[in-house]
Scaffold this active site. Sequence first.
Site, short mmCIF file in Angstrom:
data_model
loop_
_atom_site.label_atom_id
_atom_site.label_comp_id
_atom_site.label_asym_id
_atom_site.label_seq_id
_atom_site.Cartn_x
_atom_site.Cartn_y
_atom_site.Cartn_z
N SER A 222 6.27 -5.47 0.29
CA SER A 222 6.60 -5.91 -1.06
C SER A 222 8.11 -5.84 -1.28
O SER A 222 8.84 -5.23 -0.50
CB SER A 222 5.89 -5.04 -2.09
OG SER A 222 4.50 -5.22 -2.04
N ALA A 223 8.58 -6.46 -2.34
CA ALA A 223 10.01 -6.42 -2.67
C ALA A 223 10.44 -4.99 -2.97
O ALA A 223 9.67 -4.20 -3.53
CB ALA A 223 10.28 -7.32 -3.87
#
Length: 367
Positions: free
Chosen positions: A64-65
């Site tokens: 994920s970011a």
Amino acid sequence: MGGAVSAGEDNDDLIDNLKEAQYIRTDHVEQAFRAIDRGDYYLVGYRDNAYKDLAWKHGNIHLSAPCIYSEVMEALKLQQGLSFLNLGSGTGYLSTMVGLIIGPFGVNHGVELHRDVVDYAKEKLDDFIKNSDSFDKFEFCEPVFMVGNCLEISSDSHQYDRIYCGAGVQKDHENYMKILLKVGGILVMPIEDQLTQITRTGQCSWESKNILAVSFAPLVQQNRAEGSKPDAVELPPVTVRSLQDLSRIYIRRTLRDLTNKESPDNSLVQRAPQKRKRRRCRRRRINTYVFVGNQLIPQAVESEEDERIEEEQHKEEKEAQEKEAKEEERDIGSIEILKAVNVLRDKIMTLPLPESLKAYLLHYREK
């Protein structure tokens, strides 16, 4: 999801940007992020994108970011000794950071659907334990990863203090997730395009808080023939540590405390001094206003005094940049020396002990 902060040149730059944007707000979360280089979890050839605030996916491998992981770590309100369950544990990046905070007497379990991703996570965990200096600056709760569908967890499984789900949860699975949580515990998961923090306040009561708008791929529901029973996922047991493990923890703690007293600068994962140039604002006096359409616009008027001030500021800026360049050379040299020495490992290697015992104290052992 991502792109909320500007890209960094390395892991420390990324963390600086996350702090500036208020995604990282507490010291222990910052220390965990600095201890684990996000780039180490990328495949060779893709690392150039590691320090951008963007999600990354290659086959079944997914990260994920950074801004998402930051909000998750803060929302979990982690403490030493807690039990943690990561549903969709992926590469193990988040679980490893959590392990640095909850410490050796916590519980750290991860469930991941894809076997190849579990193998990848175990490989990255071994590499961290054997090669990272950060491992020796923390007391670590090693994650245990297992293959399984997190929607098929056995109904008689134990509950956890903290839970994170890394995939989109449909509304009809919300209660299923809540039941895995202890009273007083915190569950963080994406539901209906909102990263949500849920606190269990009683046997049948919860409090919910939306943290961040997100977009996650939904949880995968297992396909099975009609009438067949699902393969229940049996979570790892929560066991008391062995005498050997306890001995290693306390010997390493004693040696770490001793080396930290001898070399206090090595006690924490430190941020390398920033090498960015300072920006100086040039002040201009506003002497008049002009109308542009219906708006009143301030207009700077040059004068001999303005020119003199600007020349002085330009001279000061040049001198400051030259001074910073010299300081940067000294800083980089000291950083390289600091990173080249792992004081705890050096201490263990100099002890008059059998090699097998040294290896065990260094945490190198067969799983």
